[in-house]
Design a protein around this motif. Structure first.
Motif, PDB file in Angstrom:
ATOM      1  N   VAL A 187     -80.318  26.310 104.541  1.00  0.00           N
ATOM      2  CA  VAL A 187     -80.679  26.468 103.134  1.00  0.00           C
ATOM      3  C   VAL A 187     -79.447  26.901 102.346  1.00  0.00           C
ATOM      4  O   VAL A 187     -78.716  27.804 102.764  1.00  0.00           O
ATOM      5  N   ALA A 188     -79.217  26.253 101.204  1.00  0.00           N
ATOM      6  CA  ALA A 188     -78.019  26.526 100.408  1.00  0.00           C
ATOM      7  C   ALA A 188     -78.231  27.747  99.526  1.00  0.00           C
ATOM      8  O   ALA A 188     -78.268  27.657  98.301  1.00  0.00           O
ATOM      9  N   MET A 189     -78.399  28.906 100.143  1.00  0.00           N
ATOM     10  CA  MET A 189     -78.545  30.157  99.398  1.00  0.00           C
ATOM     11  C   MET A 189     -77.601  31.185 100.003  1.00  0.00           C
ATOM     12  O   MET A 189     -77.242  31.114 101.175  1.00  0.00           O
ATOM     13  N   ARG A 190     -77.215  32.141  99.183  1.00  0.00           N
ATOM     14  CA  ARG A 190     -76.335  33.186  99.695  1.00  0.00           C
ATOM     15  C   ARG A 190     -76.506  34.449  98.862  1.00  0.00           C
ATOM     16  O   ARG A 190     -77.027  34.418  97.748  1.00  0.00           O
ATOM     17  N   LEU A 191     -76.067  35.561  99.428  1.00  0.00           N
ATOM     18  CA  LEU A 191     -76.046  36.829  98.718  1.00  0.00           C
ATOM     19  C   LEU A 191     -74.719  36.962  97.988  1.00  0.00           C
ATOM     20  O   LEU A 191     -73.672  36.613  98.522  1.00  0.00           O
ATOM     21  N   GLU A 192     -74.773  37.479  96.787  1.00  0.00           N
ATOM     22  CA  GLU A 192     -73.562  37.667  95.994  1.00  0.00           C
ATOM     23  C   GLU A 192     -73.700  38.944  95.184  1.00  0.00           C
ATOM     24  O   GLU A 192     -74.806  39.374  94.846  1.00  0.00           O
ATOM     25  N   THR A 216     -82.197  32.735  85.167  1.00  0.00           N
ATOM     26  CA  THR A 216     -81.185  32.236  86.100  1.00  0.00           C
ATOM     27  C   THR A 216     -81.771  31.678  87.396  1.00  0.00           C
ATOM     28  O   THR A 216     -81.141  30.846  88.048  1.00  0.00           O
ATOM     29  N   GLY A 217     -82.945  32.151  87.796  1.00  0.00           N
ATOM     30  CA  GLY A 217     -83.521  31.744  89.065  1.00  0.00           C
ATOM     31  C   GLY A 217     -83.051  32.591  90.235  1.00  0.00           C
ATOM     32  O   GLY A 217     -83.588  32.494  91.348  1.00  0.00           O
ATOM     33  N   ALA A 218     -82.043  33.445  90.015  1.00  0.00           N
ATOM     34  CA  ALA A 218     -81.546  34.324  91.073  1.00  0.00           C
ATOM     35  C   ALA A 218     -82.479  35.522  91.236  1.00  0.00           C
ATOM     36  O   ALA A 218     -83.142  35.953  90.286  1.00  0.00           O
ATOM     37  N   ILE A 219     -82.517  36.060  92.441  1.00  0.00           N
ATOM     38  CA  ILE A 219     -83.372  37.209  92.748  1.00  0.00           C
ATOM     39  C   ILE A 219     -82.494  38.424  93.009  1.00  0.00           C
ATOM     40  O   ILE A 219     -81.649  38.417  93.913  1.00  0.00           O
ATOM     41  N   VAL A 220     -82.668  39.471  92.204  1.00  0.00           N
ATOM     42  CA  VAL A 220     -81.914  40.715  92.405  1.00  0.00           C
ATOM     43  C   VAL A 220     -82.632  41.545  93.454  1.00  0.00           C
ATOM     44  O   VAL A 220     -83.779  41.932  93.279  1.00  0.00           O
ATOM     45  N   VAL A 221     -81.942  41.809  94.567  1.00  0.00           N
ATOM     46  CA  VAL A 221     -82.558  42.540  95.671  1.00  0.00           C
ATOM     47  C   VAL A 221     -82.012  43.960  95.793  1.00  0.00           C
ATOM     48  O   VAL A 221     -82.492  44.749  96.627  1.00  0.00           O
ATOM     49  N   ALA A 253     -77.592  39.998  94.452  1.00  0.00           N
ATOM     50  CA  ALA A 253     -78.532  38.919  94.129  1.00  0.00           C
ATOM     51  C   ALA A 253     -78.511  37.828  95.186  1.00  0.00           C
ATOM     52  O   ALA A 253     -77.499  37.578  95.836  1.00  0.00           O
ATOM     53  N   LEU A 254     -79.661  37.170  95.327  1.00  0.00           N
ATOM     54  CA  LEU A 254     -79.831  36.061  96.261  1.00  0.00           C
ATOM     55  C   LEU A 254     -80.147  34.803  95.472  1.00  0.00           C
ATOM     56  O   LEU A 254     -81.011  34.813  94.581  1.00  0.00           O
TER      57      LEU A 254
END
Length: 270
Positions: A187-192, A216-221, A253-254
């Motif tokens: 899956v093309a996702m990453r933590l940043e 943005t669609g990003a998830i802040v974890v 964020a993820l």
């Protein structure tokens, strides 16, 4: 005919050696110029297995760095023209200065010898007090010595491997999630991490009010303050979405590359 043949062979060999030396000298001078122009870069001391992996990650992230090693020719990265090498002992102050430690952003001490790592960290901290230093420790007693020498973080590969194996057995779903987060899955996702700068429109807003997910669609974890400490207290009855964002906060964020880029744009909006 024999004399001509021998003369031609000798001339060919001499030309080959001479041209090889010229090419090597030109490559060396080109590296010296590139290293002297580096700013806000990282210095990797040691290019063994760990150093190679660090260098590969920095190269893929397009982060400037230089590798200091006694035998750079032994590394497979030496064949990469985009990787800068400096031949020498990392514990030598003159070599660290040549690597641009006064202009560097961070240093990674990952030689196989713990004693050398301690000495490198001590020297680096004296040469640049604001440097971010991460060091490797093979033995547990060395961790405290590296911290006292000036390392910001110390990593023990053997501890990490042991914990990783245990986590695969006990918490496989979490391990799968983390593999995706660091880009090891399909899956093309990453933590940043995204910093909230001064003057950002996010400053003073609750995370819930910022509408980051919708925009943005990003998830802040997670949220860390400027000192690197989590903003949320696990013992308090406070949710992540109710935290008021402050200047210097770092959002963990993820998301995909596009989503994370949108988040950076939102964070920098004034």
């Amino acid at each position: 005919a024999s004399i001509v043949s021998v003369g031609f062979s000798v001339t060919t060999v001499i030309r080959f050696l001479f041209e090889g030396q010229i090419v090597e000298a030109m490559r060396g001078r080109r590296m010296e110029r590139s290293i002297s122009n580096l700013k806000e870069h990282y210095i990797i001391c040691g290019c063994g297995i760990v150093g190679r992996e660090v260098a590969t990650e920095l190269r893929d992230a397009d982060v400037p760095f230089v590798i200091v090693d006694r035998d750079p020719e032994e590394s497979e990265l030496a064949r990469d023209p985009d990787v800068l090498f400096l031949k020498g002992n990392a514990e030598d102050d003159a070599v660290l200065v040549e690597a641009g430690i006064e202009r560097a952003k961070g240093l990674i001490a990952v030689t196989p010898d713990d004693a050398i790592n301690v000495f490198v960290v001590l020297s680096a901290r004296q040469l640049n007090s604001g440097l971010t230093i991460v060091a490797r420790a093979s033995e547990e007693p060395t961790i405290g010595k590296l911290m006292k020498a000036g390392a910001n973080r110390v990593v023990s590969p053997y501890q990490l491997v042991g914990r990783r194996i245990a986590s695969v057995l006990l918490r496989p779903s979490i391990v799968d999630f983390l593999d995706v987060a660091v880009g090891e899955g399909d899956v093309a996702m990453r933590l940043e991490e995204v910093r909230v700068p001064a003057g950002s429109t996010l400053v003073g807003k609750h995370l819930r009010e910022a509408n980051i997910g919708q925009e943005t669609g990003a998830i802040v974890v997670g949220i860390h303050n400027s000192d690197g400490r989590p903003r949320i207290d696990p013992s308090a009855a406070v949710t992540l979405s109710s935290i008021t964002l402050q200047e210097g906060d770092v959002l963990i964020a993820l998301g995909s590359g596009e989503q994370l880029q949108k988040l950076k744009t939102v964070a920098e909006r004034r």
